[in-house]
Enzyme design. Sequence first.
Site, PDB file in Angstrom:
ATOM      1  N   SER A  12       1.221  -1.138   0.185  1.00  0.00           N
ATOM      2  CA  SER A  12      -0.249   0.040   0.118  1.00  0.00           C
ATOM      3  C   SER A  12       0.862   1.097   0.056  1.00  0.00           C
ATOM      4  CB  SER A  12      -0.911  -0.567   1.022  1.00  0.00           C
ATOM      5  OG  SER A  12      -1.664   1.191   1.460  1.00  0.00           O
ATOM      6  N   HIS A  57      -1.342  -1.406  -3.844  1.00  0.00           N
ATOM      7  CA  HIS A  57      -2.170  -0.595  -3.545  1.00  0.00           C
ATOM      8  C   HIS A  57      -2.887   0.665  -3.919  1.00  0.00           C
ATOM      9  CE1 HIS A  57      -6.186  -1.763  -1.151  1.00  0.00           C
ATOM     10  NE2 HIS A  57      -6.048  -0.655  -1.208  1.00  0.00           N
ATOM     11  N   ASP A  78      -4.737   4.134  -1.786  1.00  0.00           N
ATOM     12  CA  ASP A  78      -5.703   4.472  -1.018  1.00  0.00           C
ATOM     13  C   ASP A  78      -6.520   5.413  -2.097  1.00  0.00           C
ATOM     14  OD1 ASP A  78      -5.953   1.891   0.096  1.00  0.00           O
ATOM     15  OD2 ASP A  78      -3.875   2.965   1.168  1.00  0.00           O
ATOM     16  N   MET A  89      -8.521   8.263  -0.782  1.00  0.00           N
ATOM     17  CA  MET A  89      -9.271   9.494   0.303  1.00  0.00           C
ATOM     18  C   MET A  89     -10.252  10.515   0.153  1.00  0.00           C
ATOM     19  SD  MET A  89      -6.860   7.375   3.180  1.00  0.00           S
ATOM     20  CE  MET A  89      -6.654   6.250   3.749  1.00  0.00           C
ATOM     21  N   HIS A 147      -7.878   1.735  -4.424  1.00  0.00           N
ATOM     22  CA  HIS A 147      -9.479   1.321  -3.573  1.00  0.00           C
ATOM     23  C   HIS A 147      -9.481   2.594  -3.220  1.00  0.00           C
ATOM     24  CE1 HIS A 147      -9.938   0.354   1.422  1.00  0.00           C
ATOM     25  NE2 HIS A 147     -11.122   0.581   0.968  1.00  0.00           N
ATOM     26  N   MET A 176     -12.089   5.335  -1.427  1.00  0.00           N
ATOM     27  CA  MET A 176     -12.579   5.481   0.321  1.00  0.00           C
ATOM     28  C   MET A 176     -13.201   6.967  -0.189  1.00  0.00           C
ATOM     29  SD  MET A 176      -9.803   3.987   2.433  1.00  0.00           S
ATOM     30  CE  MET A 176      -8.199   4.279   1.177  1.00  0.00           C
ATOM     31  N   MET A 180     -11.381  -4.535   5.612  1.00  0.00           N
ATOM     32  CA  MET A 180     -11.046  -4.204   5.858  1.00  0.00           C
ATOM     33  C   MET A 180     -10.468  -4.336   7.271  1.00  0.00           C
ATOM     34  SD  MET A 180     -10.303  -0.997   4.297  1.00  0.00           S
ATOM     35  CE  MET A 180      -9.241  -0.621   4.936  1.00  0.00           C
ATOM     36  N   ASP A 193      -7.049  -5.413   4.267  1.00  0.00           N
ATOM     37  CA  ASP A 193      -7.142  -4.896   4.652  1.00  0.00           C
ATOM     38  C   ASP A 193      -6.160  -3.742   5.749  1.00  0.00           C
ATOM     39  OD1 ASP A 193      -5.152  -2.236   3.572  1.00  0.00           O
ATOM     40  OD2 ASP A 193      -6.968  -1.430   2.290  1.00  0.00           O
TER      41      ASP A 193
HETATM   42  C1  DX5 Z   1      -6.296   2.035   5.018  1.00  0.00           C
HETATM   43  C2  DX5 Z   1      -5.463   1.667   4.072  1.00  0.00           C
HETATM   44  C3  DX5 Z   1      -4.813   0.540   3.720  1.00  0.00           C
HETATM   45  C4  DX5 Z   1      -3.740   0.909   4.835  1.00  0.00           C
HETATM   46  C5  DX5 Z   1      -2.707  -0.050   5.105  1.00  0.00           C
HETATM   47  O1  DX5 Z   1      -7.950   2.961   5.036  1.00  0.00           O
HETATM   48  O2  DX5 Z   1      -6.900   1.415   2.994  1.00  0.00           O
HETATM   49  O3  DX5 Z   1      -4.186   0.039   2.489  1.00  0.00           O
HETATM   50  O4  DX5 Z   1      -2.911   1.926   3.323  1.00  0.00           O
HETATM   51  O5  DX5 Z   1      -1.969   0.570   6.033  1.00  0.00           O
HETATM   52  P1  DX5 Z   1      -1.259  -0.713   6.887  1.00  0.00           P
HETATM   53  O6  DX5 Z   1      -0.396  -1.865   6.417  1.00  0.00           O
HETATM   54  O7  DX5 Z   1       0.031   0.313   7.707  1.00  0.00           O
HETATM   55  O8  DX5 Z   1      -2.154  -1.120   7.943  1.00  0.00           O
HETATM   56 ZN    ZN Z   2      -6.659   0.651   1.186  1.00  0.00          ZN
END
Ligand code: DX5
Ligand code: ZN
Length: 227
Positions: free
Chosen positions: A9, A33, A35, A37, A67, A69, A138, A176
Site C-alpha cells: 500500500s 495498492h 488508497d 480518500m 481502493h 474510500m 477492511m 487490508d
Molecule cells: C487504510 C488503507 C490501507 C493502509 C494499510 O485505510 O486502506 O491500505 O495503507 O496500511 P497498514 O498496512 O499500515 O495498516
Molecule cells: Zn487500502
Amino acid sequence: MRKIILAPSLLGANPLTLADDIDRLKNNYDWLHLDIMDGHFVRNLSFGPEFSRALRKRYPDSFIDAHLMTDNLETVLPLFMDSASLITVHAETETHLLHATLSAIKNAGIKTGIALCPPTPLSVVENVFELADLVLVMSVTPGFGGQKFIESSLEKVRELVSIREVKKYNYTIEIDGGINESNIIRAVLSGCDAIVMGSAIFREADPASWLSGVREKIKEAMDFGTR
Ligand code: DX5
Ligand code: ZN
C-alpha cells in the site's frame, strides 16, 4: 496451490521519495495498492487521479489496485478509469446504487471490487457478489495506515470463503489493514488471496528481501496445510 497476491500500500511509503520506495521493492510485489480518500467518507485525504496516471505511466505493466474510500462516486469513479486495473468501492457508500456502480466499472473493462468496513456485515452486499471480481475485508477503520489489526476480520474472511464455495462465485478475497509478519500467515490460512501491507513493508530497510522472506513463510505454511 493458491497464488497469494502481495499488494504494497503506497500510503505506507514516504510521499517525498515515493518512486524510490517503489523501486526498492525490486518488482517483488504483485499489485500496487492505491488508497483514494476524500476527507468525507474517511477522515483523511490521499492520492488523486493525476498521481494514479503518473503511476501508470512510470510502471505501465503494473496492476493498480485502486481502493476508493470516497463518496460522490459519479464524479470520482471516471477519474480513475484510465489508469486503474481494479477499482474497489465501499459497501457503505451509495449502497443502493452498487449494482449500477459495479456495472459501470465492468463496462469500462476494469475489474471490480467491493470493500467492507469492520462493522459492516456481508449480508449488506451478498446480492451483488456476482458482480465482484474482488471482496476487500477492511481489518482496521479505513483512513490511516499503521493501525492495529482487528482480529474478528478473519471471521468475515472465512464466511466469504464458504459463500464463494456454496454459490460458486469467483471473487478474490483481499485483506487490508494492520497486516504484518505476526498475522499474515493466519490471514492466508483463513482464506485471504490478496494481502495489502503498508507500514510493515515500507518500514523495512530492505523491503524486497523482506517480501521474499514473507513469500517463503507463506509457502511453507501452505505446504504444511496440504500435507
Ligand atoms: C487504510 C488503507 C490501507 C493502509 C494499510 O485505510 O486502506 O491500505 O495503507 O496500511 P497498514 O498496512 O499500515 O495498516
Ligand atoms: Zn487500502
